[in-house]
Design a protein around this motif. Structure first.
Motif, PDB file in Angstrom:
ATOM      1  N   ILE A 237       0.909  -1.118  -0.081  1.00 57.79           N
ATOM      2  CA  ILE A 237      -0.104   0.206   0.082  1.00 57.79           C
ATOM      3  C   ILE A 237       0.745   1.225  -0.066  1.00 57.79           C
ATOM      4  CG2 ILE A 237      -1.562   1.516   1.425  1.00 57.79           C
ATOM      5  CD1 ILE A 237      -2.956  -1.374   2.393  1.00 57.79           C
ATOM      6  N   ALA A 238       1.985   1.180   0.892  1.00 57.30           N
ATOM      7  CA  ALA A 238       2.827   2.445   0.810  1.00 57.30           C
ATOM      8  C   ALA A 238       3.605   2.917  -0.532  1.00 57.30           C
ATOM      9  CB  ALA A 238       4.055   2.043   1.921  1.00 57.30           C
ATOM     10  N   LEU A 239       3.586   1.665  -1.374  1.00 58.24           N
ATOM     11  CA  LEU A 239       4.435   1.967  -2.738  1.00 58.24           C
ATOM     12  C   LEU A 239       3.451   2.423  -3.637  1.00 58.24           C
ATOM     13  CD1 LEU A 239       7.259  -1.218  -2.483  1.00 58.24           C
ATOM     14  CD2 LEU A 239       7.511   1.360  -2.151  1.00 58.24           C
ATOM     15  N   LEU A 240       2.259   1.656  -3.694  1.00 59.39           N
ATOM     16  CA  LEU A 240       0.984   1.851  -4.543  1.00 59.39           C
ATOM     17  C   LEU A 240       0.155   3.197  -4.255  1.00 59.39           C
ATOM     18  CD1 LEU A 240       0.274  -1.757  -5.573  1.00 59.39           C
ATOM     19  CD2 LEU A 240       1.938  -0.191  -6.787  1.00 59.39           C
ATOM     20  N   PHE A 241      -0.290   3.096  -3.088  1.00 57.96           N
ATOM     21  CA  PHE A 241      -0.903   4.438  -2.611  1.00 57.96           C
ATOM     22  C   PHE A 241      -0.671   4.698  -1.440  1.00 57.96           C
ATOM     23  CE2 PHE A 241      -3.696   0.930  -4.823  1.00 57.96           C
ATOM     24  CZ  PHE A 241      -4.246   1.610  -5.697  1.00 57.96           C
ATOM     25  N   PRO A 242       0.442   5.776  -1.383  1.00 52.71           N
ATOM     26  CA  PRO A 242       1.046   6.100  -0.286  1.00 52.71           C
ATOM     27  C   PRO A 242       0.088   7.104   0.858  1.00 52.71           C
ATOM     28  CG  PRO A 242       2.554   6.560  -2.311  1.00 52.71           C
ATOM     29  CD  PRO A 242       1.409   6.238  -2.720  1.00 52.71           C
ATOM     30  N   TRP A 243      -0.865   7.760  -0.145  1.00 52.22           N
ATOM     31  CA  TRP A 243      -1.724   8.512   0.919  1.00 52.22           C
ATOM     32  C   TRP A 243      -2.637   7.458   1.718  1.00 52.22           C
ATOM     33  CZ3 TRP A 243      -6.934   7.734   0.181  1.00 52.22           C
ATOM     34  CH2 TRP A 243      -7.180   6.981  -1.120  1.00 52.22           C
ATOM     35  N   LEU A 244      -2.896   6.217   1.250  1.00 48.77           N
ATOM     36  CA  LEU A 244      -3.687   5.432   1.864  1.00 48.77           C
ATOM     37  C   LEU A 244      -3.066   4.955   3.044  1.00 48.77           C
ATOM     38  CD1 LEU A 244      -6.445   4.068   1.817  1.00 48.77           C
ATOM     39  CD2 LEU A 244      -5.521   2.295   0.477  1.00 48.77           C
ATOM     40  N   LEU A 245      -1.676   4.655   3.127  1.00 47.41           N
ATOM     41  CA  LEU A 245      -1.107   4.315   4.254  1.00 47.41           C
ATOM     42  C   LEU A 245      -1.193   5.145   5.492  1.00 47.41           C
ATOM     43  CD1 LEU A 245       0.992   2.139   5.266  1.00 47.41           C
ATOM     44  CD2 LEU A 245       2.686   4.162   5.214  1.00 47.41           C
ATOM     45  N   PHE A 246      -1.174   6.313   5.386  1.00 46.11           N
ATOM     46  CA  PHE A 246      -1.373   7.297   6.484  1.00 46.11           C
ATOM     47  C   PHE A 246      -2.705   7.021   7.279  1.00 46.11           C
ATOM     48  CE2 PHE A 246       2.202   9.251   4.212  1.00 46.11           C
ATOM     49  CZ  PHE A 246       2.932   9.387   4.978  1.00 46.11           C
ATOM     50  N   PHE A 247      -3.783   6.670   6.248  1.00 41.52           N
ATOM     51  CA  PHE A 247      -5.064   6.764   6.805  1.00 41.52           C
ATOM     52  C   PHE A 247      -5.173   5.283   7.779  1.00 41.52           C
ATOM     53  CE2 PHE A 247      -6.037   9.754   3.640  1.00 41.52           C
ATOM     54  CZ  PHE A 247      -6.849  10.526   4.319  1.00 41.52           C
TER      55      PHE A 247
ATOM     56  N   TYR B  71       6.206   3.768  12.481  1.00 42.31           N
ATOM     57  CA  TYR B  71       5.117   3.216  13.053  1.00 42.31           C
ATOM     58  C   TYR B  71       5.203   1.912  13.662  1.00 42.31           C
ATOM     59  CZ  TYR B  71       0.252   1.146  13.335  1.00 42.31           C
ATOM     60  OH  TYR B  71      -0.947   0.974  13.998  1.00 42.31           O
ATOM     61  N   LYS B  72       5.707   1.016  13.035  1.00 39.36           N
ATOM     62  CA  LYS B  72       6.269  -0.322  13.516  1.00 39.36           C
ATOM     63  C   LYS B  72       7.155  -0.271  14.709  1.00 39.36           C
ATOM     64  CE  LYS B  72       5.470  -3.103   9.171  1.00 39.36           C
ATOM     65  NZ  LYS B  72       6.086  -3.904   8.115  1.00 39.36           N
ATOM     66  N   THR B  73       8.180   0.787  14.693  1.00 38.19           N
ATOM     67  CA  THR B  73       9.077   1.084  15.722  1.00 38.19           C
ATOM     68  C   THR B  73       8.362   1.488  16.818  1.00 38.19           C
ATOM     69  OG1 THR B  73      10.865   1.434  14.197  1.00 38.19           O
ATOM     70  CG2 THR B  73      11.314   2.177  16.509  1.00 38.19           C
ATOM     71  N   ASP B  74       7.243   2.182  16.634  1.00 42.66           N
ATOM     72  CA  ASP B  74       6.532   3.000  17.929  1.00 42.66           C
ATOM     73  C   ASP B  74       5.740   1.888  18.555  1.00 42.66           C
ATOM     74  OD1 ASP B  74       7.505   5.191  17.357  1.00 42.66           O
ATOM     75  OD2 ASP B  74       5.781   6.426  16.429  1.00 42.66           O
ATOM     76  N   GLN B  75       5.238   0.839  17.721  1.00 40.66           N
ATOM     77  CA  GLN B  75       4.451  -0.191  18.269  1.00 40.66           C
ATOM     78  C   GLN B  75       5.310  -1.073  19.024  1.00 40.66           C
ATOM     79  OE1 GLN B  75       2.604  -2.070  14.854  1.00 40.66           O
ATOM     80  NE2 GLN B  75       0.710  -1.245  15.440  1.00 40.66           N
ATOM     81  N   LYS B  76       6.455  -1.245  18.692  1.00 31.45           N
ATOM     82  CA  LYS B  76       7.489  -2.120  19.457  1.00 31.45           C
ATOM     83  C   LYS B  76       7.672  -1.410  20.930  1.00 31.45           C
ATOM     84  CE  LYS B  76       9.704  -4.627  15.389  1.00 31.45           C
ATOM     85  NZ  LYS B  76      10.567  -4.467  14.623  1.00 31.45           N
ATOM     86  N   ILE B  77       7.956  -0.035  20.785  1.00 35.09           N
ATOM     87  CA  ILE B  77       8.458   0.429  21.911  1.00 35.09           C
ATOM     88  C   ILE B  77       7.003   0.584  23.134  1.00 35.09           C
ATOM     89  CG2 ILE B  77       8.809   2.768  22.978  1.00 35.09           C
ATOM     90  CD1 ILE B  77      10.575   3.195  20.585  1.00 35.09           C
ATOM     91  N   ASP B  78       6.038   0.749  22.282  1.00 39.53           N
ATOM     92  CA  ASP B  78       4.926   0.625  23.360  1.00 39.53           C
ATOM     93  C   ASP B  78       4.659  -0.900  23.988  1.00 39.53           C
ATOM     94  OD1 ASP B  78       4.329   3.250  22.805  1.00 39.53           O
ATOM     95  OD2 ASP B  78       2.829   2.842  21.256  1.00 39.53           O
ATOM     96  N   ALA B  79       4.845  -1.618  23.112  1.00 36.21           N
ATOM     97  CA  ALA B  79       4.753  -3.231  23.694  1.00 36.21           C
ATOM     98  C   ALA B  79       5.605  -3.251  24.689  1.00 36.21           C
ATOM     99  CB  ALA B  79       4.838  -4.173  22.404  1.00 36.21           C
ATOM    100  N   PHE B  80       6.954  -3.098  24.647  1.00 34.55           N
ATOM    101  CA  PHE B  80       7.917  -3.041  25.601  1.00 34.55           C
ATOM    102  C   PHE B  80       7.578  -2.509  26.901  1.00 34.55           C
ATOM    103  CE2 PHE B  80      12.172  -1.631  27.526  1.00 34.55           C
ATOM    104  CZ  PHE B  80      12.674  -3.029  27.779  1.00 34.55           C
TER     105      PHE B  80
END
Length: 65
Positions: free
Chosen positions: A5-15, A50-59
């Motif tokens: 999605i980030a490569l094909l429709f970058p704007w959609l990823l942010f949503f 976003y993935k890094t933030d999720q890992k930090i929150d889980a930690f």
């Protein structure tokens, strides 16, 4: 899936990651063909953050159990 999605429709990823204002800005950038590449790079970078933030929150949740 989000990487595609980030490569094909970058704007959609942010949503999908909860950043609608950035999604609208990215859509404005993506409307031009010249802006497509910077929009895709920005989306991939934001996805990694976003993935890094999720890992930090889980930690942190694990620490305070």
């Amino acid at each position: 899936m989000r990487l595609i999605i980030a490569l094909l429709f970058p704007w959609l990823l942010f949503f999908t990651i909860g950043r609608p204002i950035a999604g609208l800005i990215c859509l404005a950038l993506q409307i031009t063909l010249v802006g497509w590449l910077p929009a895709a790079i920005w989306a991939v970078y934001s996805l990694s953050q976003y993935k890094t933030d999720q890992k930090i929150d889980a930690f942190r949740r694990e620490q305070f159990r």
